[in-house]
Scaffold this motif. Structure first.
Motif, PDB file in Angstrom:
ATOM      1  N   ARG A  44       0.839  -1.204   0.000  1.00  0.00           N
ATOM      2  CA  ARG A  44       0.000   0.000   0.000  1.00  0.00           C
ATOM      3  C   ARG A  44       0.870   1.250   0.000  1.00  0.00           C
ATOM      4  N   MET A  45       0.509   2.233  -0.801  1.00  0.00           N
ATOM      5  CA  MET A  45       1.177   3.521  -0.828  1.00  0.00           C
ATOM      6  C   MET A  45       0.120   4.622  -0.759  1.00  0.00           C
ATOM      7  N   ASP A  46       0.501   5.798  -0.309  1.00  0.00           N
ATOM      8  CA  ASP A  46      -0.420   6.926  -0.269  1.00  0.00           C
ATOM      9  C   ASP A  46      -0.789   7.367  -1.687  1.00  0.00           C
ATOM     10  N   PHE A  47      -2.022   7.765  -1.868  1.00  0.00           N
ATOM     11  CA  PHE A  47      -2.486   8.272  -3.151  1.00  0.00           C
ATOM     12  C   PHE A  47      -1.610   9.458  -3.569  1.00  0.00           C
ATOM     13  N   GLY A  48      -1.090   9.391  -4.786  1.00  0.00           N
ATOM     14  CA  GLY A  48      -0.278  10.479  -5.314  1.00  0.00           C
ATOM     15  C   GLY A  48       1.181  10.446  -4.923  1.00  0.00           C
ATOM     16  N   GLU A  49       1.602   9.470  -4.118  1.00  0.00           N
ATOM     17  CA  GLU A  49       2.985   9.446  -3.643  1.00  0.00           C
ATOM     18  C   GLU A  49       3.742   8.188  -4.048  1.00  0.00           C
ATOM     19  N   MET A  50       3.180   7.409  -4.932  1.00  0.00           N
ATOM     20  CA  MET A  50       3.870   6.209  -5.383  1.00  0.00           C
ATOM     21  C   MET A  50       4.959   6.596  -6.384  1.00  0.00           C
ATOM     22  N   ASP A  51       6.172   6.066  -6.187  1.00  0.00           N
ATOM     23  CA  ASP A  51       7.264   6.353  -7.117  1.00  0.00           C
ATOM     24  C   ASP A  51       7.942   5.056  -7.532  1.00  0.00           C
ATOM     25  N   HIS A  52       8.894   5.168  -8.444  1.00  0.00           N
ATOM     26  CA  HIS A  52       9.525   3.974  -9.016  1.00  0.00           C
ATOM     27  C   HIS A  52      10.221   3.088  -7.981  1.00  0.00           C
ATOM     28  N   PRO A  53      11.001   3.642  -7.043  1.00  0.00           N
ATOM     29  CA  PRO A  53      11.649   2.769  -6.048  1.00  0.00           C
ATOM     30  C   PRO A  53      10.648   1.954  -5.244  1.00  0.00           C
ATOM     31  N   LEU A  54       9.524   2.572  -4.850  1.00  0.00           N
ATOM     32  CA  LEU A  54       8.514   1.845  -4.095  1.00  0.00           C
ATOM     33  C   LEU A  54       7.895   0.730  -4.934  1.00  0.00           C
ATOM     34  N   VAL A  55       7.625   1.028  -6.191  1.00  0.00           N
ATOM     35  CA  VAL A  55       7.047   0.027  -7.075  1.00  0.00           C
ATOM     36  C   VAL A  55       8.017  -1.122  -7.303  1.00  0.00           C
ATOM     37  N   THR A  56       9.260  -0.801  -7.543  1.00  0.00           N
ATOM     38  CA  THR A  56      10.271  -1.834  -7.766  1.00  0.00           C
ATOM     39  C   THR A  56      10.425  -2.722  -6.548  1.00  0.00           C
ATOM     40  N   ALA A  57      10.453  -2.109  -5.353  1.00  0.00           N
ATOM     41  CA  ALA A  57      10.571  -2.883  -4.118  1.00  0.00           C
ATOM     42  C   ALA A  57       9.376  -3.802  -3.945  1.00  0.00           C
ATOM     43  N   ALA A  58       8.179  -3.296  -4.250  1.00  0.00           N
ATOM     44  CA  ALA A  58       6.972  -4.112  -4.128  1.00  0.00           C
ATOM     45  C   ALA A  58       7.011  -5.298  -5.076  1.00  0.00           C
ATOM     46  N   ILE A  59       7.467  -5.082  -6.297  1.00  0.00           N
ATOM     47  CA  ILE A  59       7.547  -6.160  -7.282  1.00  0.00           C
ATOM     48  C   ILE A  59       8.574  -7.202  -6.867  1.00  0.00           C
ATOM     49  N   ASN A  60       9.668  -6.764  -6.265  1.00  0.00           N
ATOM     50  CA  ASN A  60      10.758  -7.677  -5.915  1.00  0.00           C
ATOM     51  C   ASN A  60      10.491  -8.506  -4.670  1.00  0.00           C
ATOM     52  N   ARG A  61       9.362  -8.292  -4.021  1.00  0.00           N
ATOM     53  CA  ARG A  61       9.105  -9.023  -2.781  1.00  0.00           C
ATOM     54  C   ARG A  61       8.914 -10.517  -2.992  1.00  0.00           C
ATOM     55  N   SER A  62       8.615 -10.912  -4.171  1.00  0.00           N
ATOM     56  CA  SER A  62       8.412 -12.338  -4.416  1.00  0.00           C
ATOM     57  C   SER A  62       8.845 -12.690  -5.828  1.00  0.00           C
ATOM     58  N   ASN A  63       9.604 -13.768  -5.916  1.00  0.00           N
ATOM     59  CA  ASN A  63      10.085 -14.194  -7.222  1.00  0.00           C
ATOM     60  C   ASN A  63       9.004 -14.890  -8.043  1.00  0.00           C
ATOM     61  N   ASP A  64       7.928 -15.327  -7.377  1.00  0.00           N
ATOM     62  CA  ASP A  64       6.918 -16.101  -8.112  1.00  0.00           C
ATOM     63  C   ASP A  64       5.717 -15.271  -8.538  1.00  0.00           C
ATOM     64  N   THR A  65       5.783 -13.950  -8.373  1.00  0.00           N
ATOM     65  CA  THR A  65       4.666 -13.100  -8.756  1.00  0.00           C
ATOM     66  C   THR A  65       4.447 -13.163 -10.268  1.00  0.00           C
ATOM     67  N   GLU A  66       3.198 -13.362 -10.647  1.00  0.00           N
ATOM     68  CA  GLU A  66       2.865 -13.433 -12.068  1.00  0.00           C
ATOM     69  C   GLU A  66       2.056 -12.222 -12.530  1.00  0.00           C
ATOM     70  N   GLY A  67       1.233 -11.676 -11.662  1.00  0.00           N
ATOM     71  CA  GLY A  67       0.407 -10.537 -12.044  1.00  0.00           C
ATOM     72  C   GLY A  67       0.058  -9.686 -10.850  1.00  0.00           C
ATOM     73  N   VAL A  68      -0.456  -8.494 -11.120  1.00  0.00           N
ATOM     74  CA  VAL A  68      -0.791  -7.569 -10.039  1.00  0.00           C
ATOM     75  C   VAL A  68      -2.090  -6.836 -10.374  1.00  0.00           C
ATOM     76  N   TYR A  69      -2.916  -6.649  -9.359  1.00  0.00           N
ATOM     77  CA  TYR A  69      -4.104  -5.823  -9.471  1.00  0.00           C
ATOM     78  C   TYR A  69      -3.843  -4.493  -8.771  1.00  0.00           C
ATOM     79  N   VAL A  70      -4.272  -3.419  -9.367  1.00  0.00           N
ATOM     80  CA  VAL A  70      -4.155  -2.081  -8.783  1.00  0.00           C
ATOM     81  C   VAL A  70      -5.525  -1.682  -8.241  1.00  0.00           C
ATOM     82  N   ILE A  71      -5.578  -1.367  -6.954  1.00  0.00           N
ATOM     83  CA  ILE A  71      -6.828  -0.932  -6.324  1.00  0.00           C
ATOM     84  C   ILE A  71      -6.623   0.483  -5.798  1.00  0.00           C
ATOM     85  N   VAL A  72      -7.372   1.429  -6.322  1.00  0.00           N
ATOM     86  CA  VAL A  72      -7.299   2.814  -5.863  1.00  0.00           C
ATOM     87  C   VAL A  72      -8.455   3.055  -4.901  1.00  0.00           C
TER      88      VAL A  72
END
Length: 334
Positions: A44-72
């Motif tokens: 979870r990130m604050d609305f309007g404050e998501m940046d590339h490092p946060l996104v990259t860190a979130a993606i790297n949390r698991s090697n088996d991730t296949e897809g992601v849903y975005v919920i605003v």
């Protein structure tokens, strides 16, 4: 192991978010990562404050991730603002190599709220009451509580009272009198409290605070309590930390955050670490080495199963050094 819970539709997925986070988010962007039809992790990130490092860190949390849903989740925002935020987040996810399976918007996560598909033809549906879902029921049955918002989660780690001078004096006297047995007796007492879900009193808090700051091996053994029940262990250490000050409070909050982390409660762990860091800032002589390592792991998105190995080590230390038999980690623990 408990049977996996099946989520059948978008509304149920959105309603499950409070249980997965540990609080009801608002003004947020929530990323739900999946490996096939299995939840991998959530961020979870604050609305309007998501940046590339946060996104990259979130993606790297698991090697088996296949897809992601975005919920605003954003009340009092215009549809144009929501659409822009959704597209910006999707662009970052795609740029970081993630496969976006869908993007949805809801003003809030409460019963009968409407969700909207932001990537298709703007289809809509209804978010069920989170408390009535199977995920919500399982959360309650497991003894976990869901905070109404992030501020309530943060409030759990505030100081509420304090051990007395007499408690501290008796703790020091017990340590001098009992010698090596002092640590063993406290670890056993904590294990009993976690097993029976009993609230610690101020006298025990004083003894635990003294032990955590004078015996690093005992502190590591205490991490093994997560194997009994990480949720109750976190609540127990949270209650102890609420009664302590200075370096003892920093140490107890760090351990409480560790228990939350291994229980897949990243936001709670982050709140505990933030409280510990704030206390340490006021008292520069506090030992924050373990706190720093856990903060880095959480920020980098290290998966809780990797951190859980420390609990297994704690079980071994408790057994070999302190003669305390904690349950051995089960096959599904790591």
């Amino acid at each position: 192991m408990t049977e996996p819970i099946k989520i059948d539709n978008t509304g149920e997925m959105i309603a499950a978010i409070p249980a997965m986070l540990g609080f009801v988010p608002s003004q947020s962007v929530v990323l739900v990562f999946l490996a096939g039809n299995r939840l991998s992790h959530i961020a979870r990130m604050d609305f309007g404050e998501m940046d590339h490092p946060l996104v990259t860190a979130a993606i790297n949390r698991s090697n088996d991730t296949e897809g992601v849903y975005v919920i605003v989740v954003a009340e009092s925002r215009t549809f144009h603002e929501v659409l822009d935020e959704s597209e910006r987040v999707i662009a970052m996810l795609l740029g970081a190599g993630a496969d976006v399976w869908g993007s949805f918007y809801t003003p809030s996560i409460r019963g009968s709220e409407t969700w909207t598909d932001m990537r298709g033809l703007f289809e809509t549906g209804t978010v069920p009451d989170p408390a009535t879902t199977e995920v919500g029921a399982a959360t309650v049955l497991n003894g976990r509580t869901i905070a109404r918002d992030r501020s309530e989660l943060t409030a759990r780690y505030r100081r509420k009272d304090s051990v007395t001078v007499t408690d501290r004096q008796r703790a020091r006297a017990a340590k001098e009198t009992m010698g090596e047995e002092f640590a063993s007796s406290i670890i056993r007492e904590l294990a009993e409290l976690v097993s029976t879900r009993t609230t610690p009193d101020s006298a025990l808090a004083a003894r635990v605070g003294l032990l955590l700051t004078t015996d690093i091996h005992a502190r590591d053994a205490i991490l093994g309590l997560a194997v009994i029940d990480p949720n109750v262990a976190s609540e127990t250490m949270e209650a102890i930390a609420s009664k302590l000050r200075t370096r003892e409070r920093v140490a107890a909050l760090t351990v409480a955050g560790f228990f939350a982390y291994v229980n897949f409660q990243g936001p709670a762990a982050g709140s505990a670490f933030t409280a510990a860091r704030e206390e340490a800032t006021q008292h520069p002589l506090c030992d924050t080495r373990m706190l720093g390592l856990l903060e880095q792991a959480l920020t980098a998105g290290l998966h809780p199963t990797m951190i859980r190995k420390l609990a297994g080590t704690g079980v071994r230390i408790a057994r070999e050094k302190f003669r305390v038999e904690l349950p051995a980690p089960s096959g599904d623990w790591i």
